[in-house]
Design a protein around this motif. Sequence first.
Motif, short mmCIF file in Angstrom:
data_model
loop_
_atom_site.label_atom_id
_atom_site.label_comp_id
_atom_site.label_asym_id
_atom_site.label_seq_id
_atom_site.Cartn_x
_atom_site.Cartn_y
_atom_site.Cartn_z
N SER A 79 -4.67 6.31 -4.44
CA SER A 79 -4.28 4.93 -4.72
C SER A 79 -5.17 3.98 -3.95
O SER A 79 -5.79 4.34 -2.94
N SER A 80 -5.24 2.75 -4.45
CA SER A 80 -5.89 1.65 -3.76
C SER A 80 -4.85 0.55 -3.60
O SER A 80 -3.67 0.75 -3.88
N ASP A 81 -5.27 -0.63 -3.18
CA ASP A 81 -4.32 -1.73 -3.06
C ASP A 81 -3.72 -2.11 -4.41
O ASP A 81 -2.58 -2.58 -4.48
N ASP A 82 -4.50 -1.92 -5.48
CA ASP A 82 -4.09 -2.42 -6.79
C ASP A 82 -3.79 -1.35 -7.82
O ASP A 82 -3.28 -1.65 -8.90
N LEU A 83 -4.12 -0.08 -7.54
CA LEU A 83 -4.00 0.96 -8.56
C LEU A 83 -3.58 2.29 -7.94
O LEU A 83 -4.02 2.64 -6.84
N ALA A 84 -2.71 3.00 -8.63
CA ALA A 84 -2.36 4.38 -8.29
C ALA A 84 -2.73 5.26 -9.47
O ALA A 84 -2.58 4.84 -10.63
N TRP A 85 -3.20 6.47 -9.22
CA TRP A 85 -3.63 7.31 -10.33
C TRP A 85 -3.42 8.79 -10.03
O TRP A 85 -3.39 9.22 -8.88
N ALA A 86 -3.24 9.55 -11.09
CA ALA A 86 -3.22 11.01 -11.05
C ALA A 86 -3.99 11.46 -12.28
O ALA A 86 -3.50 11.35 -13.41
N VAL A 87 -5.21 11.93 -12.07
CA VAL A 87 -6.14 12.17 -13.17
C VAL A 87 -6.70 13.58 -13.11
O VAL A 87 -7.15 14.03 -12.05
N ARG A 88 -6.66 14.25 -14.22
CA ARG A 88 -7.31 15.56 -14.36
C ARG A 88 -8.78 15.27 -14.64
O ARG A 88 -9.14 14.74 -15.70
N PRO A 89 -9.71 15.60 -13.70
CA PRO A 89 -11.12 15.30 -13.91
C PRO A 89 -11.66 15.98 -15.16
O PRO A 89 -11.13 16.99 -15.61
N ALA A 142 0.82 -1.21 0.00
CA ALA A 142 0.00 0.00 0.00
C ALA A 142 0.86 1.26 0.00
O ALA A 142 0.55 2.24 -0.69
N ALA A 143 1.94 1.26 0.79
CA ALA A 143 2.82 2.43 0.82
C ALA A 143 3.49 2.66 -0.53
O ALA A 143 3.66 3.79 -0.98
N ASP A 144 3.87 1.56 -1.20
CA ASP A 144 4.46 1.68 -2.53
C ASP A 144 3.47 2.30 -3.51
O ASP A 144 3.83 3.15 -4.32
N MET A 145 2.21 1.89 -3.44
CA MET A 145 1.20 2.42 -4.37
C MET A 145 0.93 3.90 -4.09
O MET A 145 0.74 4.69 -5.01
#
Length: 392
Positions: free
Chosen positions: A242-252, A212-215
């Motif tokens: 981030s979640s357990d399986d995904l990290a994101w940076a998204v412009r809505p 989780a810390a890595d994500m």
Amino acid sequence: MKVFISSVTHLLSDERAALPPFLRLLHHEGLRFEDFEAQNRSSREACLAGVEEADVYVLLLGPKYGTPLPDTGRAPTAEEFTRARQRGIPILVFNKVVDEPDEPEQRAFKAEVGHYVNGRLWRSFMDPLTCNQAVGEALEQVSVSQGPLRKENPTGAISVPWISEVSADDGSGQTLANWSQRRGGGLVPSSVYAPVLELHVVPDGTVPYLGAADMARRAQSLAADVRTSNFVGNADPLDVNSSDDLAWAVRPPHSNRTFGNEVTVEEFRGALATRAGAAGAFRALDTDTMGALVDQASLQEALALLFGLASPHVVETENVAVAVGLVNADRVWEGDPRRMGGRNSGHMRTTLGAAVRVGGDFVVAKDRLSGGFGDLGADLAHTLLQRLRDLR
């Protein structure tokens, strides 16, 4: 090859002067900012013109950041580096060893550069002689690796994190809070009618465990990258999580919808990384009332930009797969994008949801791919256009 030499002059003027004649001995052409500034251009246009003409980008780094350009607030070297990334040409970085501390802005820029080139293309030098030697050896390796990429079968199943399918729940019970309702639980909001182009780089084989810390750290790294590359403006909103399986940076999503047949810009774009070590980037295409127009050149340029954003965030691995897709492909037509907004005839579809996907069924050596994306990007763009024709 045409080699663009990017640097400040402080402590690097001798190297800038020595490199072009040395490159001529190796049958290369050295290009510098000063070769373009006397052509009735602004300073920014002049430095970017050199990168546009280059086959290889050489960045010489010292302790000084340089004078920021008034329109962007970034030094010319930072602007040039960003444009080289966007073009997907080989980037070679050389750091001068001097007894002078780096300026804070230069420390940050070196961290940005080092993150992108991943340590493999970074060399040091002390004077013009050792600079010439280091650049010459690096260019020789680029020349050797300019042949076609060898495609091989994956060792296992390749799982591509398509943005219409990934789960982006941060655990709060609100999937990407403040966004519109999604189709099928993916990243694409139901409010986005524009086609969305996506590119993913997926490792082949076993990758290190990411907790989780890595994500969470990956999400922050994605956010820093989309900002510093100007993919998302500093004043624009950015959803970073981030979640357990995904990290994101998204412009809505936010569109400047207009009346008539003017071009609509849908500001929906971002980057993601998965626990399985993959990374991707995506952006909505501009449209008019009849949809979006793409051709070989525009697709290649767009894919090179997305690759430049995604590739630094893939975990270390020997081979990777590259996959490209279009969400809402029903609204994409083949043609010159410059015609959008001025078309008075054409086809218009009101249905949404068709997806076109190519790649992901072969792997290539990651260390070859990171040096230049041109040939593979051209192949993927060509195949994507063929699939679009099949929709018709």
